[in-house]
Design an enzyme around this catalytic site. Sequence first.
Site, PDB file in Angstrom:
ATOM      1  N   CYS A  16       0.866  -1.179   0.000  1.00  0.00           N
ATOM      2  CA  CYS A  16       0.000   0.000   0.000  1.00  0.00           C
ATOM      3  C   CYS A  16       0.903   1.228   0.000  1.00  0.00           C
ATOM      4  O   CYS A  16       2.095   1.111  -0.301  1.00  0.00           O
ATOM      5  CB  CYS A  16      -0.979  -0.018   1.168  1.00  0.00           C
ATOM      6  SG  CYS A  16      -0.259   0.123   2.815  1.00  0.00           S
TER       7      CYS A  16
ATOM      8  N   CYS B 194      -1.636   2.089  -4.122  1.00  0.00           N
ATOM      9  CA  CYS B 194      -0.373   2.777  -4.427  1.00  0.00           C
ATOM     10  C   CYS B 194      -0.258   3.154  -5.904  1.00  0.00           C
ATOM     11  O   CYS B 194       0.711   3.792  -6.303  1.00  0.00           O
ATOM     12  CB  CYS B 194       0.827   1.949  -3.977  1.00  0.00           C
ATOM     13  SG  CYS B 194       0.855   0.239  -4.503  1.00  0.00           S
TER      14      CYS B 194
ATOM     15  N   CYS C  37       3.356   1.532  -7.558  1.00  0.00           N
ATOM     16  CA  CYS C  37       3.588   0.114  -7.289  1.00  0.00           C
ATOM     17  C   CYS C  37       4.461  -0.489  -8.382  1.00  0.00           C
ATOM     18  O   CYS C  37       4.297  -0.175  -9.561  1.00  0.00           O
ATOM     19  CB  CYS C  37       2.263  -0.641  -7.197  1.00  0.00           C
ATOM     20  SG  CYS C  37       1.356  -0.352  -5.673  1.00  0.00           S
TER      21      CYS C  37
END
Length: 218
Positions: free
Chosen positions: A87, A161, A165
Amino acid sequence: MNPAITLDQQYALTTAATRLERDFAGTFNVETIERFLHSSYDQFAGRAKVTTFLPLLAEKFARQRLNALARVEGKHLDGKPTVLFLCVHNAGRSQMALGFFEHYAGENAVAWSGGSEPGDQVNGEAIAAMTERGIDISNEYPKPWTDEVVRAADVVITMGCGDACPIFPGKRYEEWVLDDPAGLTATDIRPIRDEIERRVLALLDELHVTPGFTSSRV
């Protein structure tokens, strides 16, 4: 010696290196182990408000990274499914998911967590909400993701995210759309927690990992 490191911290890092070298003997050479330990230290030192526990955090993070690298390089083949929960701050959602996963999977699978912008500490209200389930995540700590950890994972679960990510071709990714618990009370976090628990149980079923418990609910 890094001038920002005190003598006590340097001693603690040297002791940590000795432990890692013992545990990874025959897997990685001393240079690789020390490089991972010191780069892990640097990851936390740049944003730490309290430096007392930096060597311990660095050792724990370096150990995780070295275990991941061993999997990537085929030096650790135990056949266990490996999941990475990501996250933004690695302070709430991903920590709760990690807590549930480890609680249910036990020794039958491996899980890690990380954040694109790691916070200073795990969300206290998330800790309280998980304690209601009998799961203690108070000893966890926000940490960044690294290439070897992502590459070692069979499944990467992302939670908000976005483009930050990491994306590696050919890897299974799954986005869990969940509210961010930051700023919420433990009462408000409960529905998020319960949804994370449901999704973790479904994921374990997909991975053919038999939970050690039927439910953490009371």
